[in-house]
Design a protein around this motif. Sequence first.
Motif, short mmCIF file in Angstrom:
data_model
loop_
_atom_site.label_atom_id
_atom_site.label_comp_id
_atom_site.label_asym_id
_atom_site.label_seq_id
_atom_site.Cartn_x
_atom_site.Cartn_y
_atom_site.Cartn_z
N LYS A 1 12.75 9.70 2.69
CA LYS A 1 11.32 9.68 2.44
C LYS A 1 10.78 8.26 2.32
N PHE A 2 9.65 8.02 2.97
CA PHE A 2 8.95 6.76 2.84
C PHE A 2 8.26 6.70 1.49
N GLY A 3 8.18 5.52 0.92
CA GLY A 3 7.44 5.38 -0.33
C GLY A 3 8.31 5.08 -1.52
N LYS A 4 9.61 4.85 -1.28
CA LYS A 4 10.49 4.49 -2.38
C LYS A 4 11.29 3.24 -1.99
N ASP B 1 2.62 11.30 -14.02
CA ASP B 1 1.28 10.95 -14.48
C ASP B 1 0.54 10.02 -13.52
N SER B 2 1.07 9.88 -12.31
CA SER B 2 0.39 9.08 -11.28
C SER B 2 0.72 9.64 -9.91
N LEU B 3 -0.22 9.51 -8.99
CA LEU B 3 0.06 9.78 -7.59
C LEU B 3 0.90 8.65 -7.03
N HIS B 4 1.60 8.92 -5.92
CA HIS B 4 2.37 7.87 -5.26
C HIS B 4 2.01 7.83 -3.78
N ILE B 5 2.66 6.95 -3.04
CA ILE B 5 2.30 6.75 -1.65
C ILE B 5 2.47 8.03 -0.82
N GLY B 6 3.41 8.88 -1.18
CA GLY B 6 3.54 10.15 -0.48
C GLY B 6 2.30 11.00 -0.61
N MET C 1 1.57 18.78 7.87
CA MET C 1 1.76 17.43 8.39
C MET C 1 3.23 17.04 8.23
N PRO C 2 3.76 16.23 9.14
CA PRO C 2 5.14 15.77 8.99
C PRO C 2 5.28 14.91 7.74
N LEU C 3 6.46 14.94 7.15
CA LEU C 3 6.73 14.05 6.03
C LEU C 3 6.91 12.64 6.56
N LEU C 4 6.36 11.68 5.84
CA LEU C 4 6.46 10.28 6.24
C LEU C 4 7.84 9.76 5.84
N THR C 5 8.61 9.31 6.82
CA THR C 5 10.00 8.93 6.55
C THR C 5 10.33 7.54 7.10
N LYS C 6 11.43 7.02 6.62
CA LYS C 6 12.00 5.80 7.18
C LYS C 6 12.82 6.16 8.41
N SER C 7 13.35 5.15 9.09
CA SER C 7 14.09 5.42 10.33
C SER C 7 15.36 6.21 10.10
N ASP C 8 15.91 6.16 8.87
CA ASP C 8 17.13 6.92 8.58
C ASP C 8 16.84 8.34 8.12
N GLY C 9 15.55 8.72 8.10
CA GLY C 9 15.17 10.07 7.73
C GLY C 9 14.84 10.26 6.26
N ALA D 1 9.66 5.05 -6.84
CA ALA D 1 8.45 5.41 -6.10
C ALA D 1 7.44 4.28 -6.14
N ILE D 2 6.62 4.20 -5.10
CA ILE D 2 5.50 3.25 -5.06
C ILE D 2 4.28 4.00 -5.56
N TRP D 3 3.90 3.72 -6.81
CA TRP D 3 2.84 4.45 -7.48
C TRP D 3 1.47 3.87 -7.17
N LEU D 4 0.45 4.71 -7.26
CA LEU D 4 -0.93 4.24 -7.07
C LEU D 4 -1.49 3.64 -8.36
N ASP D 5 -0.88 3.94 -9.48
CA ASP D 5 -1.26 3.34 -10.76
C ASP D 5 -0.75 1.91 -10.80
#
Length: 402
Positions: free
Chosen positions: A220-223, A41-46, A210-218, A228-232
């Motif tokens: 997903k970025f945003g958790k 029910d919310s968008l997130h940083i991804g 577009m490439p998926l946004l990731t951390k250095s270990d591969g 998850a890091i929500w926009l709400d």
Amino acid sequence: MEIYEELVWRGLIKDVSDPSIKEKLNAGGMTFYIGTDPTGDSLHIGHFSSFLISTRLKKAGHHPILLVGGGTGLIGDPKPDAERPMITHEEVEHNFACLKAQAEKLFGFEVVNNADWLSKINIIDFLRDTGKFFNVNQMLAKDIVARRLDSGITFTEFTYMTLQAYDFWYLFKNKGVTFQVAGQDQWGNITAGIDLIRRKEGKEAYAFTMPLLTKSDGTKFGKTNGKAIWLDREKTSPYEMYQFFINSEDSKVIDYLKFLTFLTKEEIEDLERKNKEHPELREAHKALAKEVITFIHGEEAFKEAYAQANALFAKGADVLKDMPTTKVDASLLVDGKIDILTLMVALELASSKSEARRSVEQGGVSVNDEKVLDPKKTYSSEELTKGLLVKKGKKNFKKAGI
């Protein structure tokens, strides 16, 4: 820079369907769509990373449409390693309404729901008029399907590709959409749509991923700790979002600035230089937090989050009253008390009790500015009611309540 060159510089283009895309993007005037299924029910940083590309294209003279899949959300895009859990019609309808309102407020895009046309399809007509254009051998070769062949894939998941392709064709016919943008994991679905338009209409459509946004270990970025890091802001407060960005990896923060902000090439290169010369000042991290939080929640929300973080760092428990509270489930208390390891996991400062134990034994945990060295240390429900400031390291803080 023109828009195509800027997207390349920012690292935002992975795959292109046709060499002419550079010319078409720079010329402007295309109607394109980007889609997401309403699994929450919310968008997130991804999502934010993806939709910002649409905003960049809009600024370059293109017209974006956001498709929220009220129809495809009932089916579920195949996950890499397992079947996606089904959600109810009521959940999908609720989530669609939430995402539509959020996207319109943040980005100002036109939002469409593919349930409006997918729910009206007659299965016989679909198989005769659309299914005949799909080659099963080609579908099996698509990565989104091939990665599941060893473990098994249901017919429902297998047909998802045909529905997303149908969406592209439908928007091509009814909205003048000639272009699709998506994450790199959607390449198979996208090209299926391009093929369908070519076979049904004898015309060309285009896409890039577009490439998926990731951390250095591969990963997903945003958790953080699996959350998850929500926009709400009711799910992730501006303060929590600030803490997330300020703790971004030094080696990746410049990439995040390119993906998630509208700072210019010159501004980002200046921050890159400062980050190398004085990493302890975290200038790039602060700029990242400021740009993203201001875009999502406004300047005042950023100022409040920044003030909370700095006051907390300086004064500790004196600012407990100003911090957002993470409520601890009362069922975690035993005889009216909760131990530090359970508390850290509940606050998502550790992913497991064993990780929490290591942090305690290494001297990296404090509660209300008192270092905790005993992994059996407990806190009462009365203390939780007043609020406990739990710190892990120097930069991770949570206020626990009940």
